[in-house]
Design a protein around this motif. Structure first.
Motif, PDB file in Angstrom:
ATOM      1  N   MET A   1     -19.878 -10.118 -20.951  1.00  0.00           N
ATOM      2  CA  MET A   1     -19.887 -11.184 -19.973  1.00  0.00           C
ATOM      3  C   MET A   1     -18.621 -11.184 -19.125  1.00  0.00           C
ATOM      4  O   MET A   1     -18.615 -11.789 -18.068  1.00  0.00           O
ATOM      5  N   ARG A   2     -17.581 -10.521 -19.603  1.00  0.00           N
ATOM      6  CA  ARG A   2     -16.332 -10.501 -18.848  1.00  0.00           C
ATOM      7  C   ARG A   2     -16.529  -9.811 -17.498  1.00  0.00           C
ATOM      8  O   ARG A   2     -16.027 -10.271 -16.471  1.00  0.00           O
ATOM      9  N   PHE A   3     -17.300  -8.714 -17.493  1.00  0.00           N
ATOM     10  CA  PHE A   3     -17.574  -7.994 -16.250  1.00  0.00           C
ATOM     11  C   PHE A   3     -18.385  -8.873 -15.294  1.00  0.00           C
ATOM     12  O   PHE A   3     -18.119  -8.911 -14.092  1.00  0.00           O
ATOM     13  N   VAL A   4     -19.368  -9.582 -15.832  1.00  0.00           N
ATOM     14  CA  VAL A   4     -20.194 -10.476 -15.014  1.00  0.00           C
ATOM     15  C   VAL A   4     -19.316 -11.558 -14.397  1.00  0.00           C
ATOM     16  O   VAL A   4     -19.449 -11.885 -13.209  1.00  0.00           O
ATOM     17  N   ASN A   5     -18.396 -12.111 -15.185  1.00  0.00           N
ATOM     18  CA  ASN A   5     -17.508 -13.154 -14.686  1.00  0.00           C
ATOM     19  C   ASN A   5     -16.634 -12.626 -13.546  1.00  0.00           C
ATOM     20  O   ASN A   5     -16.489 -13.281 -12.506  1.00  0.00           O
ATOM     21  N   ARG A   6     -16.056 -11.444 -13.733  1.00  0.00           N
ATOM     22  CA  ARG A   6     -15.224 -10.869 -12.676  1.00  0.00           C
ATOM     23  C   ARG A   6     -16.049 -10.580 -11.420  1.00  0.00           C
ATOM     24  O   ARG A   6     -15.599 -10.837 -10.298  1.00  0.00           O
TER      25      ARG A   6
END
Length: 156
Positions: A1-6
């Protein structure tokens, strides 16, 4: 989810820049050229809706929404953990409801064209089930962390 957030942060930034540019163009045309852009109201409205819904995903992922956890913090660790799990399950159910009803709204709105752009309104509203789905994934991640994390006083 970190990539989605960025990625969402970049998309939101681009949407904000587009919002500012479209409003500036509308003002420029109306007041300096004395003409009206037919889309000058509709586009900023849609952009703002998308910014709010995608921004809510970022805020949810980063835990920046308002939370009142004084009561939960005061409880014994085991009871606090169970209450947090129950809370996360309720939040997850809410997001699933938003996905289902949001999808229904999008499908109904596909039959209605927007005034200025003549696009199906469903494209504008798809941000509801999309953002709810992304927040549901975040909620699942939170729930998973809560379940696998051992209580401070428990044995390894």
């Amino acid at each position: 989810m970190r990539f989605v957030n960025r990625t969402l942060r970049v998309v939101i930034g681009l949407l904000i820049a587009t919002l500012v540019a479209s409003v500036a163009m509308g003002v420029f045309y109306r007041y300096l050229l004395r003409q009206s852009l037919h889309w000058a109201t509709e586009v900023p409205n849609v952009l703002l809706i998308w910014i709010v819904f995608l921004g809510s995903v970022v805020a949810f992922y980063e835990k920046r929404h308002i939370v009142f956890d004084a009561f939960v913090e005061a409880l014994p660790a085991t009871l606090s953990r169970l209450l947090r799990i129950l809370s996360e399950l309720l939040v997850l159910v809410f997001f699933v409801v938003l996905i289902v009803y949001g999808y229904q709204i999008v499908m109904q709105a596909m039959n209605s064209l927007s005034d200025a752009l003549k696009l199906p309104r469903g494209y504008f509203y798809i941000c509801l089930p999309l953002s709810a789905g992304l927040m549901a994934l975040c909620s699942l991640e939170n729930l998973f962390r809560l379940i696998i994390t051992k209580s401070p006083g428990s044995a390894p």
